[in-house]
Write a protein that holds these residues in place. Structure first.
Motif, PDB file in Angstrom:
ATOM      1  N   UNK A 271       0.815  -1.208   0.000  1.00  0.00           N
ATOM      2  CA  UNK A 271       0.000   0.000   0.000  1.00  0.00           C
ATOM      3  C   UNK A 271       0.854   1.265   0.000  1.00  0.00           C
ATOM      4  N   UNK A 272       2.046   1.198   0.598  1.00  0.00           N
ATOM      5  CA  UNK A 272       2.901   2.384   0.680  1.00  0.00           C
ATOM      6  C   UNK A 272       3.326   2.915  -0.667  1.00  0.00           C
ATOM      7  N   UNK A 273       3.268   2.100  -1.717  1.00  0.00           N
ATOM      8  CA  UNK A 273       3.694   2.546  -3.044  1.00  0.00           C
ATOM      9  C   UNK A 273       2.601   3.331  -3.786  1.00  0.00           C
ATOM     10  N   UNK A 274       1.354   3.331  -3.291  1.00  0.00           N
ATOM     11  CA  UNK A 274       0.313   4.107  -3.954  1.00  0.00           C
ATOM     12  C   UNK A 274      -0.255   5.200  -3.050  1.00  0.00           C
ATOM     13  N   UNK A 275       0.015   5.135  -1.748  1.00  0.00           N
ATOM     14  CA  UNK A 275      -0.483   6.209  -0.868  1.00  0.00           C
ATOM     15  C   UNK A 275       0.608   7.211  -0.499  1.00  0.00           C
ATOM     16  N   UNK A 276       1.863   7.018  -1.011  1.00  0.00           N
ATOM     17  CA  UNK A 276       2.956   7.968  -0.780  1.00  0.00           C
ATOM     18  C   UNK A 276       3.712   7.759   0.506  1.00  0.00           C
ATOM     19  N   UNK A 277       3.393   6.728   1.265  1.00  0.00           N
ATOM     20  CA  UNK A 277       4.102   6.499   2.534  1.00  0.00           C
ATOM     21  C   UNK A 277       5.479   5.881   2.312  1.00  0.00           C
ATOM     22  N   UNK A 278       5.769   5.365   1.109  1.00  0.00           N
ATOM     23  CA  UNK A 278       7.103   4.838   0.792  1.00  0.00           C
ATOM     24  C   UNK A 278       7.626   5.642  -0.403  1.00  0.00           C
ATOM     25  N   UNK A 279       8.273   6.783  -0.139  1.00  0.00           N
ATOM     26  CA  UNK A 279       8.771   7.602  -1.252  1.00  0.00           C
ATOM     27  C   UNK A 279       9.987   6.952  -1.928  1.00  0.00           C
ATOM     28  N   UNK A 280      10.273   7.488  -3.082  1.00  0.00           N
ATOM     29  CA  UNK A 280      11.417   6.953  -3.831  1.00  0.00           C
ATOM     30  C   UNK A 280      12.724   7.374  -3.148  1.00  0.00           C
ATOM     31  N   UNK A 281      13.612   6.407  -2.838  1.00  0.00           N
ATOM     32  CA  UNK A 281      14.897   6.753  -2.231  1.00  0.00           C
ATOM     33  C   UNK A 281      15.744   7.618  -3.182  1.00  0.00           C
ATOM     34  N   UNK A 282      16.634   8.412  -2.603  1.00  0.00           N
ATOM     35  CA  UNK A 282      17.454   9.316  -3.384  1.00  0.00           C
ATOM     36  C   UNK A 282      18.922   8.883  -3.347  1.00  0.00           C
ATOM     37  N   UNK A 283      19.640   9.290  -4.390  1.00  0.00           N
ATOM     38  CA  UNK A 283      21.077   9.098  -4.419  1.00  0.00           C
ATOM     39  C   UNK A 283      21.500   7.652  -4.408  1.00  0.00           C
ATOM     40  N   UNK A 284      22.406   7.382  -3.485  1.00  0.00           N
ATOM     41  CA  UNK A 284      22.974   6.036  -3.376  1.00  0.00           C
ATOM     42  C   UNK A 284      22.300   5.182  -2.309  1.00  0.00           C
ATOM     43  N   UNK A 285      21.035   5.466  -2.034  1.00  0.00           N
ATOM     44  CA  UNK A 285      20.328   4.675  -1.018  1.00  0.00           C
ATOM     45  C   UNK A 285      20.290   3.207  -1.452  1.00  0.00           C
ATOM     46  N   UNK A 286      20.663   2.300  -0.581  1.00  0.00           N
ATOM     47  CA  UNK A 286      20.685   0.875  -0.954  1.00  0.00           C
ATOM     48  C   UNK A 286      19.300   0.310  -1.275  1.00  0.00           C
ATOM     49  N   UNK A 287      18.235   0.990  -0.855  1.00  0.00           N
ATOM     50  CA  UNK A 287      16.877   0.501  -1.125  1.00  0.00           C
ATOM     51  C   UNK A 287      16.296   1.017  -2.443  1.00  0.00           C
TER      52      UNK A 287
END
Length: 305
Positions: free
Chosen positions: A64-80
């Motif tokens: 659900x976090x991928x459509x409600x905005x609770x899991x934003x896209x990591x930036x830079x060199x984030x391992x996730x």
């Protein structure tokens, strides 16, 4: 500065987190791009039910976090970052599999599952006012269709009922057919039943009138004043004065076979009194002539008494 060793440690810690089944980035071997999460694809007017079904399916998948905005896209060199991109594309594939071909063509070039979700919500989510208006209009059309169907079936029932009536009901049947509109079937049945009841009452009154006339005729025939004129009572009853209006049987002699006296007072058996003048009798003892002149037979008998 970060050393290469430190980068490896971050990657190792990130991989261990992804392998956790409770982590949103975890992907089961069944979570493939061809998976269909809902049974009915989105066609526009079913957005409310479709969005509800998809939200339930994504919550089961922990996405659900991928459509409600609770899991934003990591930036830079984030391992996730790589794991986020994989999960985001998986969710996009599931959404594309859950909409019609026309809608799919309009959202296929979006790069974020969140953007696709917001776009579909803006296009197909209706406020309460228009939706209520639409539902009520559909309900009204449905009700009107049901009323027309019921009216048609009611007309068929009325016509079948009227055609099955006896010809004696032709007058009231004609009156009902002239009504515009026709009354409901229960009203037609009540009117016919009322007509039949009135006819039964009229027949009973006519029968009661005939019975009353018959009783009155019988009473007149049993009137002692009238029956006395026909000799229906004996001289003994007239002399005693005890006559109660009831017709008594005339005495009958078993010796001479004549009415008017008994064997104990039969002149032929016991002898005639002095000065008796016999009269000519009819050859038929049961003839009506003896009934018309009962007093002639009983005058000698009274002399003996």
């Amino acid at each position: 500065m970060e050393t290469p060793g430190s980068d490896n440690s971050k990657t190792t810690s990130g991989n261990s987190a992804i392998d956790d089944t409770s982590n949103p980035y975890f992907l089961h071997h069944s979570d493939n791009p061809g998976l269909v999460l809902v049974s009915q694809p989105l066609i526009g007017e079913n957005y409310a039910s479709w969005s509800r079904a998809l939200l339930i399916a994504l919550s089961v998948k922990n996405k659900l976090g991928f459509i409600d905005g609770s899991i934003p896209k990591p930036q830079g060199n984030d391992p996730n970052l790589h794991s986020w991109i994989r999960n985001n594309n998986i969710v996009i594939s599931w959404i594309l599999n859950s909409v019609s071909k026309e809608i799919s063509a309009s959202i296929i070039f979006s790069n974020s599952a969140l953007d696709i979700w917001l776009d579909l919500n803006d296009r197909f989510q209706q406020s309460n006012g228009p939706r209520i208006f639409q539902l009520r209009r559909e309900l009204m059309n449905h009700v009107q269709g049901v009323k027309l169907l019921n009216s048609h079936y009611q007309m068929e029932h009325i016509m079948s009922f009227l055609m099955g009536l006896h010809d004696s009901f032709s007058q009231i049947r004609g009156q009902l057919l002239l009504m515009d509109p026709l009354p409901p079937i229960n009203k037609v049945f009540a009117l016919i039943s009322q007509e039949e009841h009135q006819r039964k009452v009229g027949t009973q009154l006519h029968s009661s009138s005939d019975s009353t006339s018959a009783v009155a005729f019988a009473v007149r025939n049993n009137d002692p004043k009238r029956t006395g004129e026909r000799g229906s009572y004996t001289s003994t009853s007239r002399n005693s004065g005890n006559y109660k209006g009831q017709k008594k049987e005339r005495p009958f002699c078993t010796h001479c076979q004549y009415h008017g006296h008994t064997i104990e007072k039969c002149y032929k058996l016991h002898g005639y009194p002095p000065g008796f003048q016999p009269r000519q009798r009819d050859t038929h003892p049961n003839s009506q002539s003896a009934m018309h002149h009962p007093l002639i037979l009983h005058i000698p008998l009274l002399k003996l008494l």
